[in-house]
Scaffold this motif. Structure first.
Motif: not given
Length: 394
Positions: A361-383
């Motif tokens: 998930l951290y790898e995907l966040r660095s590529l712009g695919y996900v974003e962190r919301h507290g203890d949860s993770w969510k897809l970005t608009r790009q993804a």
């Protein structure tokens, strides 16, 4: 006439007497007559002509009535005049055994033409070695005309000769496609080659004669009939390595060409069309039997060409997410499309450990695919947009 000039400069082992006899038969006998073809094979062309001229004993396989009809035609035949008229029109007469005779026509057996009348400067034998038939409906749609022209143009660009019947619709579009690409094309007519038919294609057929070849079994001045169109199709099938049908209803004459190609062991191909169109019905039935589905010239050449002439692999566009490591793709696919999810939920969906899921998930966040919301993770608009570009998320 022994120097070969009567045949447009193409000479061969065929004698002048046989040339005259075969020109005589082309005036007397209907194309594709297997009974007469058997006579020629068993008795020789000279003996067949002698009996028809002299009224000798009836040859086997015909009634007296038919024999009298052939003799009546023979009484009016003037092969010397036909050859002279042909020569004046720039037409040569080819016989089996000539240097220019395409030997693949011999596959027709007793239905082989007794000879061919040819307009054009190219060698029919050489052109036929690398040729494909493109045929189809006369009353074709814009789609059919477009596909025929595109296929023919693509084949011409690859050095293939496009053979068709010179008719309206798909035939005309195929000829024009080949000519437009600066390629070679052959029109096989069901009438005398000095009398273009249909008349609305006079300019096109004359252009084909100048840049390609116009051929037929019937002598100068002879007219087409429905049955002659049907038997003409066997020549198109035999002359070429394969036949492509572009739009055809269930009773289309182009299906006759395709079935003749199948009987001769040639490749048979069809271009699919809308299932709701009656002009696609014949092609689709052909495809359901054992014809090959083709959509462009590369796919045709893959079938009829030499070993290694393969069509390019068909695949959709490569998306950024396709470049991800398999583990990262599984984690990305495990995220819900419209809400955030905790790492343990994502791990279960991706069938991996929670620690591995967090690292991904951290790898995907660095590529712009996900974003962190507290203890949860969510897809970005790009993804989300990337997923829609590849496959739907249900």
């Amino acid at each position: 006439m022994g120097d070969g000039r009567h045949r447009g400069g193409f000479s061969g082992p065929v004698s002048d007497d046989e040339l005259l006899d075969r020109a005589f038969l082309s005036r007397v006998v209907e194309p594709g007559d297997e009974v007469v073809g058997r006579w020629v094979r068993e008795f020789g062309v000279g003996e067949v002509v002698r009996r028809l001229r002299e009224g000798a004993e009836v040859l086997p396989g015909v009634s007296y009535k038919r024999w009298d009809g052939l003799r009546a035609r023979g009484a009016r035949a003037e092969p010397g005049r036909d050859l002279a008229v042909a020569r004046e029109a720039g037409v040569r007469f080819l016989c089996p055994g000539d240097i220019e005779w395409p030997q693949q026509l011999d596959d027709l057996g007793d239905a082989r033409p007794v000879g061919l009348w040819v307009r054009g400067r190219a060698s029919l034998r050489m052109w036929a070695l690398r040729s494909v038939a493109v045929v189809g409906a006369r009353a074709c749609t814009e789609y059919g005309a477009h596909m025929a022209a595109t296929l023919a143009g693509g084949l011409a660009e690859r050095g293939w000769v496009v053979v068709s019947g010179g008719a309206y619709g798909v035939d005309g579009a195929a000829h024009r496609g080949a000519l437009g690409a600066g390629g070679a094309t052959v029109a096989v007519l069901a009438c005398g080659v000095d009398r273009p038919y249909p008349r609305g294609h006079t300019q096109l057929i004359n252009r084909i004669a100048e840049q390609g070849l116009v051929i037929g079994e019937l002598p100068p001045g002879d007219h087409p009939t429905p049955s002659r169109f049907i038997v003409r199709n066997r020549v198109i099938a035999a002359l070429t390595r394969g036949t492509v049908v572009v739009e055809a209803a269930h009773r289309s004459g182009s299906l006759v060409t395709a079935r003749a190609a199948q009987r001769l062991g040639r490749h048979t191909m069809g271009v699919p069309g809308p299932a709701t169109s009656g002009l696609s019905a014949g092609v689709h039935e052909l495809l359901r039997a054992d014809a090959a589905l083709v959509t462009d010239a590369a796919e045709v050449v893959e079938l009829v060409g030499d070993m290694g002439e393969l069509a390019p692999e068909r695949r959709g566009p490569v998306l950024p997410r396709d470049l991800l490591e398999p583990g990262a793709r599984r984690v990305l696919a495990a995220l819900p499309g419209r809400r955030a999810a905790r790492a343990d939920e994502v791990a279960r969906g991706a069938q991996t450990t929670e620690d591995d899921a967090i690292a991904r998930l951290y790898e995907l966040r660095s590529l712009g695919y996900v974003e962190r919301h507290g203890d949860s993770w969510k897809l970005t608009r790009q993804a989300i947009m990337s997923a829609r570009g590849g496959r739907s998320r249900c």
